[in-house]
Motif scaffolding. Structure first.
Motif, short mmCIF file in Angstrom:
data_model
loop_
_atom_site.label_atom_id
_atom_site.label_comp_id
_atom_site.label_asym_id
_atom_site.label_seq_id
_atom_site.Cartn_x
_atom_site.Cartn_y
_atom_site.Cartn_z
N ALA A 105 0.43 -1.53 0.03
CA ALA A 105 0.56 0.26 0.05
C ALA A 105 1.34 0.95 0.01
O ALA A 105 2.18 0.82 0.53
CB ALA A 105 -1.26 -0.13 1.24
N SER A 106 0.32 2.42 -0.53
CA SER A 106 1.25 3.57 -0.46
C SER A 106 -0.06 4.57 -0.74
O SER A 106 -1.15 4.44 -1.34
CB SER A 106 2.45 3.62 -2.03
OG SER A 106 1.62 3.41 -3.26
N GLY A 107 0.29 5.86 -0.24
CA GLY A 107 -0.08 6.77 -1.25
C GLY A 107 -0.33 7.96 -0.02
O GLY A 107 -1.07 9.08 0.04
N GLY A 108 -0.92 7.40 0.92
CA GLY A 108 -0.80 7.87 2.24
C GLY A 108 -0.32 9.63 2.72
O GLY A 108 1.11 9.63 2.12
N LEU A 165 -4.99 6.26 -2.19
CA LEU A 165 -4.20 5.26 -1.43
C LEU A 165 -4.41 4.45 -3.22
O LEU A 165 -5.40 3.94 -3.83
CB LEU A 165 -4.72 4.47 -0.76
CG LEU A 165 -5.13 5.96 0.32
CD1 LEU A 165 -5.68 4.98 1.69
CD2 LEU A 165 -3.98 5.99 0.63
N CYS A 174 -2.42 0.14 -3.93
CA CYS A 174 -2.54 -1.05 -3.32
C CYS A 174 -1.51 -1.45 -4.34
O CYS A 174 -2.86 -2.34 -5.96
CB CYS A 174 -3.95 -1.90 -2.37
SG CYS A 174 -3.33 -3.14 -1.89
N TRP A 228 -10.91 -2.35 1.61
CA TRP A 228 -9.24 -1.58 1.98
C TRP A 228 -10.12 -1.30 3.43
O TRP A 228 -11.44 -1.69 3.86
CB TRP A 228 -9.88 0.58 1.59
CG TRP A 228 -8.51 -0.03 0.75
CD1 TRP A 228 -9.60 -0.19 -0.94
CD2 TRP A 228 -7.91 0.47 0.79
NE1 TRP A 228 -7.70 0.48 -0.65
CE2 TRP A 228 -7.15 0.20 -0.97
CE3 TRP A 228 -7.03 0.41 1.30
CZ2 TRP A 228 -5.91 0.88 -1.60
CZ3 TRP A 228 -5.28 0.66 1.15
CH2 TRP A 228 -4.55 0.50 -0.66
N TYR A 242 -7.39 0.58 -5.76
CA TYR A 242 -7.45 2.09 -5.90
C TYR A 242 -8.29 2.65 -4.81
O TYR A 242 -9.41 1.82 -4.91
CB TYR A 242 -7.01 3.39 -6.48
CG TYR A 242 -6.20 2.83 -8.18
CD1 TYR A 242 -6.37 2.12 -8.71
CD2 TYR A 242 -4.71 3.95 -7.92
CE1 TYR A 242 -5.32 1.64 -9.40
CE2 TYR A 242 -4.32 3.04 -8.63
CZ TYR A 242 -4.17 2.10 -9.70
OH TYR A 242 -3.22 2.60 -10.03
N TYR A 282 -4.63 2.69 6.96
CA TYR A 282 -4.99 2.05 6.07
C TYR A 282 -4.56 0.90 5.61
O TYR A 282 -3.47 1.45 4.82
CB TYR A 282 -5.46 3.49 4.98
CG TYR A 282 -6.69 4.05 5.14
CD1 TYR A 282 -6.09 5.37 6.49
CD2 TYR A 282 -7.84 4.12 4.47
CE1 TYR A 282 -7.97 6.18 6.72
CE2 TYR A 282 -8.79 5.55 5.17
CZ TYR A 282 -8.31 5.83 5.99
OH TYR A 282 -9.60 7.35 6.19
N THR A 312 -0.39 2.08 5.22
CA THR A 312 -0.51 3.97 5.27
C THR A 312 -0.70 4.72 6.20
O THR A 312 -1.98 4.00 6.33
CB THR A 312 0.18 4.09 3.92
OG1 THR A 312 0.12 4.86 3.25
CG2 THR A 312 -2.00 3.76 2.93
N VAL A 341 -2.62 7.93 7.21
CA VAL A 341 -3.45 8.74 6.85
C VAL A 341 -3.53 9.94 7.64
O VAL A 341 -4.62 9.69 8.76
CB VAL A 341 -4.68 8.84 6.00
CG1 VAL A 341 -5.51 9.73 5.36
CG2 VAL A 341 -4.82 7.55 4.38
#
Length: 125
Positions: free
Chosen positions: A5-8, A19, A21, A35, A78, A92, A119, A121
């Motif tokens: 997971a990424s984007g936090g 986000l 994954c 999620w 996403y 998350y 990740t 948030v």
């Protein structure tokens, strides 16, 4: 299946984050993806899920603000989060479960065998 997971990040209330994954493996399309989030001092809770056939499910607290989607060609799911609120602050995590040939309950943590790392948030007021 391995999940990343990424984007936090940190965002002001009312802002947006997306986000991602990413999943390993060749059979991503046969997995339902979910999620979940966990805030400090609280239990992990369901946020959203998307099935193999693109059915989507949302927690009441995020309906109308969050959108889950998937790109099977990229093995990625996403979570687009809009109109973020301070109460959305949490770690998350994404999860996956092979659901071919069976009914599953997307909101149940125990339905998912595979989990990625979380990740963070953080939504400031």
């Amino acid at each position: 299946v391995q999940l990343q997971a990424s984007g936090g990040g940190l965002v002001q209330a009312g802002g947006s984050l997306r986000l991602s994954c990413a999943a390993s493996g060749r059979t991503f399309s046969s997995y339902a993806m979910g999620w979940f989030r966990q805030a400090p001092g609280k239990e992990r809770e369901f946020v959203a899920a998307i099935g193999r056939r693109l059915s989507t499910f949302y927690a009441d607290s995020v309906k109308g603000r969050f959108t889950i989607s998937r790109d099977n060609a990229k093995n990625t799911v996403y979570l687009q989060m809009n109109s973020l609120k301070p109460e959305d602050t949490a770690v998350y995590s994404c999860a996956a479960e092979e659901t071919t040939g069976r009914v599953y309950a997307p909101e149940l943590i125990n339905e998912y065998h595979y989990w990625g790392q979380g990740t963070q948030v953080t939504v400031s007021s």
